[in-house]
Design an enzyme around this catalytic site. Structure first.
Site, PDB file in Angstrom:
ATOM      1  N   ASP A  57       0.740  -1.188  -0.090  1.00  0.00           N
ATOM      2  CA  ASP A  57       0.045  -0.080  -0.085  1.00  0.00           C
ATOM      3  C   ASP A  57       0.890   1.265   0.011  1.00  0.00           C
ATOM      4  O   ASP A  57       0.505   2.141  -0.800  1.00  0.00           O
ATOM      5  CB  ASP A  57      -0.948   0.061   1.097  1.00  0.00           C
ATOM      6  CG  ASP A  57      -1.985  -1.024   0.991  1.00  0.00           C
ATOM      7  OD1 ASP A  57      -2.089  -1.620   0.030  1.00  0.00           O
ATOM      8  OD2 ASP A  57      -2.706  -1.202   2.146  1.00  0.00           O
ATOM      9  N   ALA A  58       2.029   1.297   0.486  1.00  0.00           N
ATOM     10  CA  ALA A  58       2.880   2.355   0.809  1.00  0.00           C
ATOM     11  C   ALA A  58       3.542   2.766  -0.548  1.00  0.00           C
ATOM     12  O   ALA A  58       3.674   3.796  -0.907  1.00  0.00           O
ATOM     13  CB  ALA A  58       3.846   1.907   1.885  1.00  0.00           C
ATOM     14  N   VAL A  59       3.891   1.575  -1.304  1.00  0.00           N
ATOM     15  CA  VAL A  59       4.394   1.755  -2.709  1.00  0.00           C
ATOM     16  C   VAL A  59       3.411   2.273  -3.687  1.00  0.00           C
ATOM     17  O   VAL A  59       3.640   3.173  -4.333  1.00  0.00           O
ATOM     18  CB  VAL A  59       4.941   0.415  -3.053  1.00  0.00           C
ATOM     19  CG1 VAL A  59       5.291   0.566  -4.711  1.00  0.00           C
ATOM     20  CG2 VAL A  59       5.946   0.127  -2.322  1.00  0.00           C
ATOM     21  N   THR A  60       2.210   1.806  -3.420  1.00  0.00           N
ATOM     22  CA  THR A  60       0.977   2.162  -4.364  1.00  0.00           C
ATOM     23  C   THR A  60       0.650   3.699  -4.215  1.00  0.00           C
ATOM     24  O   THR A  60       0.725   4.527  -5.217  1.00  0.00           O
ATOM     25  CB  THR A  60      -0.401   1.493  -4.055  1.00  0.00           C
ATOM     26  OG1 THR A  60      -0.092   0.148  -3.958  1.00  0.00           O
ATOM     27  CG2 THR A  60      -1.345   2.076  -4.773  1.00  0.00           C
ATOM     28  N   ASP A  62       3.863  -3.019  -6.694  1.00  0.00           N
ATOM     29  CA  ASP A  62       3.050  -3.164  -5.459  1.00  0.00           C
ATOM     30  C   ASP A  62       2.247  -4.490  -5.622  1.00  0.00           C
ATOM     31  O   ASP A  62       2.291  -5.212  -4.844  1.00  0.00           O
ATOM     32  CB  ASP A  62       2.232  -1.978  -5.155  1.00  0.00           C
ATOM     33  CG  ASP A  62       1.237  -1.798  -6.700  1.00  0.00           C
ATOM     34  OD1 ASP A  62       1.381  -2.189  -7.673  1.00  0.00           O
ATOM     35  OD2 ASP A  62       0.445  -0.841  -6.400  1.00  0.00           O
ATOM     36  N   ASP A  92      -5.298   0.257  -5.470  1.00  0.00           N
ATOM     37  CA  ASP A  92      -4.502   0.293  -6.853  1.00  0.00           C
ATOM     38  C   ASP A  92      -5.345   1.069  -7.969  1.00  0.00           C
ATOM     39  O   ASP A  92      -4.950   1.906  -8.638  1.00  0.00           O
ATOM     40  CB  ASP A  92      -3.913  -1.050  -7.133  1.00  0.00           C
ATOM     41  CG  ASP A  92      -3.080  -0.738  -8.342  1.00  0.00           C
ATOM     42  OD1 ASP A  92      -1.908  -0.148  -8.196  1.00  0.00           O
ATOM     43  OD2 ASP A  92      -3.318  -1.379  -9.329  1.00  0.00           O
ATOM     44  N   ASP A 121      -4.917   4.708  -9.583  1.00  0.00           N
ATOM     45  CA  ASP A 121      -4.513   4.789 -10.850  1.00  0.00           C
ATOM     46  C   ASP A 121      -5.239   5.910 -11.573  1.00  0.00           C
ATOM     47  O   ASP A 121      -4.696   6.514 -12.589  1.00  0.00           O
ATOM     48  CB  ASP A 121      -4.708   3.390 -11.664  1.00  0.00           C
ATOM     49  CG  ASP A 121      -3.582   2.360 -11.374  1.00  0.00           C
ATOM     50  OD1 ASP A 121      -2.691   2.876 -10.841  1.00  0.00           O
ATOM     51  OD2 ASP A 121      -3.894   1.099 -11.649  1.00  0.00           O
TER      52      ASP A 121
END
Length: 210
Positions: free
Chosen positions: A28-31, A68, A86, A90
């Protein structure tokens, strides 16, 4: 169109995903981070005329879009929440990209075909949001609407490549034509999905009455 490239990038990001997970970074942090960075790049670089650098950096983060997902699968955290987050974010980053291109045309109205470019970029912005919405609503009513001409990655790549090269001398008319074709492709995809869902629901209703 770029499905094979996406698969290759997923394999490429596997060791990176392992590295980040080992250090406690969540999918989630990467997303969220990716969305914030792409949005900042799109709205900070594209309108101000840094087209090549903006398109290049956004393209790099677009290729990292699958990171992610790789992290979620390797950590066993796949589920509806991650898919929802995600997909929702997006839409934010996609909107920022086409908003940035639109603002470039608005702020550089002296460029050839700037008015046409503004209209085409706005059409891509609006229709690009309707395409995934149609699919989501189809699934909500028990139908499937995965048909379409161009996927999300295709639209981003086809928009960003000519945008970046305009700064290097590519005629603005080429960018306008590409954006116009992308808008048409998105419109066709919306029509395809509406027709597909109507056919599925009509068939289901006829079967229930029989």
């Amino acid at each position: 169109m770029f499905g094979r490239l996406r698969g290759a990038m997923q394999r490429f990001w596997t060791p990176v995903a392992t590295f980040l997970l080992a250090r406690g970074v969540s999918p989630d942090a990467v997303t969220i981070t990716g969305t914030v960075v792409v949005t900042a790049l799109a709205l900070g670089l594209l309108p101000t005329g840094h087209l090549f650098l903006g398109a290049l950096l956004i393209g790099v983060f677009a290729l990292a879009d699958s990171l992610d997902g790789v992290m979620a699968r390797r950590s066993g955290r796949t589920g509806p929440w991650g898919a929802f987050l995600d997909s929702t974010l997006d839409r934010v980053s996609d909107g920022a990209v086409f908003a940035g291109i639109t603002l470039w045309f608005v702020l550089h109205h002296e460029e050839p075909y700037a008015a046409w470019g503004t209209g085409a970029a706005l059409a891509c912005l609006v229709l690009g949001s309707v395409v995934p919405y149609a699919r989501a609503r189809a699934e909500a009513v028990g139908a499937s609407a995965s048909v379409g001409i161009a996927e999300r990655t295709d639209r981003l790549v086809l928009a960003l490549v000519p945008t970046g090269f305009v700064q290097l001398g590519l005629p603005v008319a080429v960018l306008v034509v590409v954006l116009g074709l992308l808008a048409v492709a998105s419109l066709v995809t919306v029509v395809q999905r509406v027709a597909t869902v109507r056919r599925q629901l009509t068939t289901a209703a006829d079967g229930a009455e029989a």
